[in-house]
Scaffold this motif. Structure first.
Motif, mmCIF file in Angstrom:
data_model
loop_
_atom_site.group_PDB
_atom_site.id
_atom_site.type_symbol
_atom_site.label_atom_id
_atom_site.label_comp_id
_atom_site.label_asym_id
_atom_site.label_seq_id
_atom_site.Cartn_x
_atom_site.Cartn_y
_atom_site.Cartn_z
ATOM 1 N N VAL A 207 0.853 -1.178 0.000
ATOM 2 C CA VAL A 207 0.000 0.000 0.000
ATOM 3 C C VAL A 207 0.894 1.234 0.000
ATOM 4 O O VAL A 207 1.795 1.352 0.843
ATOM 5 C CB VAL A 207 -0.959 0.022 1.215
ATOM 6 N N PRO A 208 0.728 2.160 -0.940
ATOM 7 C CA PRO A 208 1.531 3.388 -0.924
ATOM 8 C C PRO A 208 1.259 4.170 0.356
ATOM 9 O O PRO A 208 0.107 4.265 0.814
ATOM 10 C CB PRO A 208 1.033 4.145 -2.158
ATOM 11 N N VAL B 280 -0.088 1.588 11.285
ATOM 12 C CA VAL B 280 -0.738 2.279 10.169
ATOM 13 C C VAL B 280 -2.187 1.852 10.112
ATOM 14 O O VAL B 280 -2.560 0.777 10.620
ATOM 15 C CB VAL B 280 -0.048 1.959 8.819
ATOM 16 N N VAL B 281 -3.022 2.719 9.508
ATOM 17 C CA VAL B 281 -4.449 2.425 9.374
ATOM 18 C C VAL B 281 -4.813 2.428 7.894
ATOM 19 O O VAL B 281 -4.558 3.410 7.178
ATOM 20 C CB VAL B 281 -5.304 3.464 10.139
ATOM 21 N N LEU B 282 -5.379 1.314 7.434
ATOM 22 C CA LEU B 282 -5.728 1.113 6.028
ATOM 23 C C LEU B 282 -7.232 1.027 5.889
ATOM 24 O O LEU B 282 -7.883 0.245 6.578
ATOM 25 C CB LEU B 282 -5.064 -0.179 5.517
ATOM 26 N N LEU C 18 -4.807 5.996 5.884
ATOM 27 C CA LEU C 18 -5.541 6.950 6.717
ATOM 28 C C LEU C 18 -4.625 7.515 7.791
ATOM 29 O O LEU C 18 -4.663 8.711 8.112
ATOM 30 C CB LEU C 18 -6.748 6.275 7.363
ATOM 31 N N GLU C 19 -3.791 6.638 8.374
ATOM 32 C CA GLU C 19 -2.817 7.060 9.378
ATOM 33 C C GLU C 19 -1.495 6.373 9.072
ATOM 34 O O GLU C 19 -1.460 5.184 8.746
ATOM 35 C CB GLU C 19 -3.284 6.680 10.789
ATOM 36 N N ASP C 20 -0.419 7.132 9.166
ATOM 37 C CA ASP C 20 0.907 6.614 8.867
ATOM 38 C C ASP C 20 1.814 6.888 10.050
ATOM 39 O O ASP C 20 2.492 7.921 10.132
ATOM 40 C CB ASP C 20 1.450 7.289 7.593
ATOM 41 N N GLY C 21 1.793 5.966 11.031
ATOM 42 C CA GLY C 21 2.582 6.162 12.242
ATOM 43 C C GLY C 21 3.856 5.348 12.231
ATOM 44 O O GLY C 21 4.067 4.483 11.375
#
Length: 625
Positions: free
Chosen positions: A325-326, A338-340, A331-334
């Motif tokens: 996933v790019p 991460v939230v997909l 939705l969130e990139d911690g």
């Protein structure tokens, strides 16, 4: 209806090749290409479409760009099985067949068979020849048949019949006598193939005999080009050069990839590698980040359910991961999670498979390709340091005429500077030839013969300018003819009507000769539209001139019956479409107009006058001049 449109062509290549040592006869090399390619080249202009009947190496045959049909009848049942297969798929009234091992198919085969079939209201017409003092020899594999006779043929095959002419008893078949027995020669053994390929180079009369209505004093451009293409032969000498030295050279053999490219499954972009099973069907998914994978650094990370790995473009995919996933789509990139969101990607997205670009053992570049900068990079990516290329073609050239002076000499009254040698030099240099400049040859028989012999003994090809027009001294033609197999043409074109072409010999060496006109613009036009393709063929390359379409900005006067090459300037109109205008006076001696132009407008033989706004073919000079 156009009679050609009523005929489909079928090349019969479905045999085992047992008499040739169980090799595929149609794919054997012969005079610079495969035998089937020769048959296709001769058959295609006579019919509306061509297909090949073959039972092995189907993918290789398909590379010729035509349909390939294996026998519907199992067991290598012979040419009749191929004929049945072709008739079953034929979309026209008639089907014309020719075998793959007969590379000298007559240019008028279809026309003569159809004429006889219609005249005698027959079902089928086949070729025959008669040698002096011998009986007529039928050639039933060269036949034209009505496609609607398929049920009769199928019934004959079902009863066990296999003879090509065995089913004629139920038909009205007509025999058509052809004078040239060699045109129907089929090559059955490898020795016969080698003897024909190297021991007996084609004669001009053999090539021209395949043209209907051949007239050297009124020869269309396309016929001259075809004769030259079929007469010249590639130079068979290979050099191994360092990769950088291969730029602009012609590949002598396929470049085969020794590795898979890419070598591993890897990421197509920066993002996060995960398992397809963790992609949410609805809502969102939270995935724990367990580490980072960089390009060129192997990893032992193995994400489990609900886990992912940060990955860079080109990074090897971790075991168990099949999707990326790019990072910008999350939705969130911690740092740790991460939230997909559902629907962002699908399983398998953004993953490049090992060998996706090239499989180990597959050809990366084909023989005959001229190596360009991108090809250097591709070869380097395979780890290949040396490349097999064709030897550079050696070309000798000179100008003829007492009126010519070299740069630096004083001009006498009536004399001119020799510009043609410099033009020819530039064109040969662009082709990557090794060049032998032999200067100016005076209008003297002994001097001309000496120059031709010296050029022949030191070069593969000879390019001359001047001395081939109607007003040229008779000794020019006599000397050229005495030294070899040379013809003199008046071609239906402007500029550049006179042209000499052939092969000359001296002291056991031979060279192809291109005698160009003396007018400066005619020299360039004749070189580009006749000599260039032939020289590239001798190098082992195929690089046809690329024509594009452009809108004519003004009216152009022309009569049908000859091809005209007019100097033009191509620009782009307000709508962005290419448009072209003529540079003015088109005299064959006005070299300045050639220098001002950036293209050549090609007005074909059958074309008449062009109205402003009509589309015309254009040859761009960029890359040529």
């Amino acid at each position: 209806m156009n009679k050609q449109a009523s005929i489909s062509g079928l090349i019969l290549a479905g045999g085992r090749g047992s008499r040739m040592g169980h090799v595929d006869k149609g794919l054997q090399p012969f005079r610079g290409k495969t035998m089937v390619a020769h048959v296709l080249e001769r058959l295609a202009p006579q019919v509306s479409s061509v297909a090949i009947n073959a039972n092995q190496n189907l993918a290789t045959y398909a590379e010729l760009g035509v349909p390939v049909w294996p026998d519907d009848l199992a067991g290598f049942a012979g040419p009749l099985a191929g004929l049945e297969t072709g008739m079953r798929r034929c979309q026209t009234t008639y089907l014309l067949t020719a075998p793959c091992d007969s590379p000298f198919v007559p240019a008028d085969l279809a026309a003569r068979l159809l004429a006889a079939l219609e005249e005698q209201d027959a079902d089928l017409a086949f070729a025959a020849t008669r040698e002096p003092g011998q009986r007529t020899q039928p050639h039933p594999v060269f036949c034209l048949v009505k496609a609607n006779l398929l049920p009769i043929l199928s019934s004959y095959l079902l009863d066990g019949g296999r003879r090509m002419d065995g089913w004629y008893k139920d038909l009205k078949a007509v025999e058509v006598l052809f004078e040239d027995a060699d045109a129907f020669r089929n090559i059955n053994t490898l020795d016969e193939l080698r003897n024909l390929d190297t021991g007996a180079a084609p004669r001009l009369r053999d090539v021209t005999s395949c043209l209907s209505a051949y007239d050297p004093d009124a020869l269309p451009v396309r016929d001259a080009q075809r004769i030259i293409r079929e007469f010249v032969q590639p130079v068979r000498a290979v050099e191994q050069v360092a990769l950088r030295a291969a730029l602009g050279r012609v590949l002598a053999r396929d470049i085969v990839s020794p590795i898979d490219v890419p070598a591993h499954d890897n990421s197509a972009m920066d993002g996060y590698a995960l398992r397809g099973a963790d992609i949410p069907l609805d809502g969102v998914a939270r995935l724990a980040v367990i580490g980072t994978v960089y390009a060129g650094r192997p990893t032992e990370l193995v994400p489990g359910p609900g886990e992912c790995v940060r990955i860079m473009t080109g990074g090897v995919m971790p075991a168990g991961c099949d999707s990326v996933v790019p990072q910008e789509l999350l939705l969130e990139d911690g740092e740790h999670e991460v939230v997909l969101k559902a629907g962002t990607i699908r399983a398998g997205d953004n993953r490049r498979f090992a060998g996706e670009d090239l499989k180990a053992g597959s050809p990366a570049l084909r023989a005959g390709k001229i190596v360009r900068p991108a090809d250097l990079g591709l070869i380097a990516s395979l780890g290949i340091a040396e490349v097999p290329v064709q030897r550079r073609l050696r070309v000798a050239f000179f100008s003829t005429g007492d009126e010519l002076r070299s740069i630096g000499q004083a001009l006498d009254e009536g004399s001119v500077y020799d510009s043609n040698r410099y033009t020819i030099y530039g064109m040969l240099q662009r082709l990557g030839c090794d060049i032998i400049d032999m200067g100016i040859v005076r209008d003297d028989p002994a001097a001309l013969e000496e120059a031709l012999r010296s050029a022949c003994e030191n070069a593969d090809a000879i390019v001359t300018s001047g001395g081939v027009s109607v007003g040229a001294a008779d000794y020019t033609k006599q000397i050229m003819a005495r030294l070899g197999d040379v013809t003199f043409w008046k071609i239906g074109m402007r500029p550049g009507r006179p042209l000499a072409f052939g092969r000359i010999n001296s002291n056991g060496r031979s060279a192809f000769l291109f005698g160009l006109p003396g007018n400066p613009v005619a020299v360039m036009v004749s070189f580009y539209f006749f000599a260039r393709e032939a020289l590239l063929r001798m190098m082992g390359a195929e690089a046809p001139l690329p024509l594009l379409r452009a809108r004519s900005q003004g009216a152009i006067r022309k009569k049908p019956g000859r091809t005209e090459y007019q100097r033009g300037i191509l620009t782009h109109g307000d709508d962005g479409a290419p448009q072209v205008r003529i540079t003015g006076s088109q005299g064959s001696g006005i070299l300045r107009s050639m220098s001002e132009a950036n293209c050549m407008v090609v007005l074909h033989d059958e074309q008449g006058s062009v109205a402003a706004g009509e589309m015309v073919d254009v040859l761009m000079f960029e890359g040529l001049i």
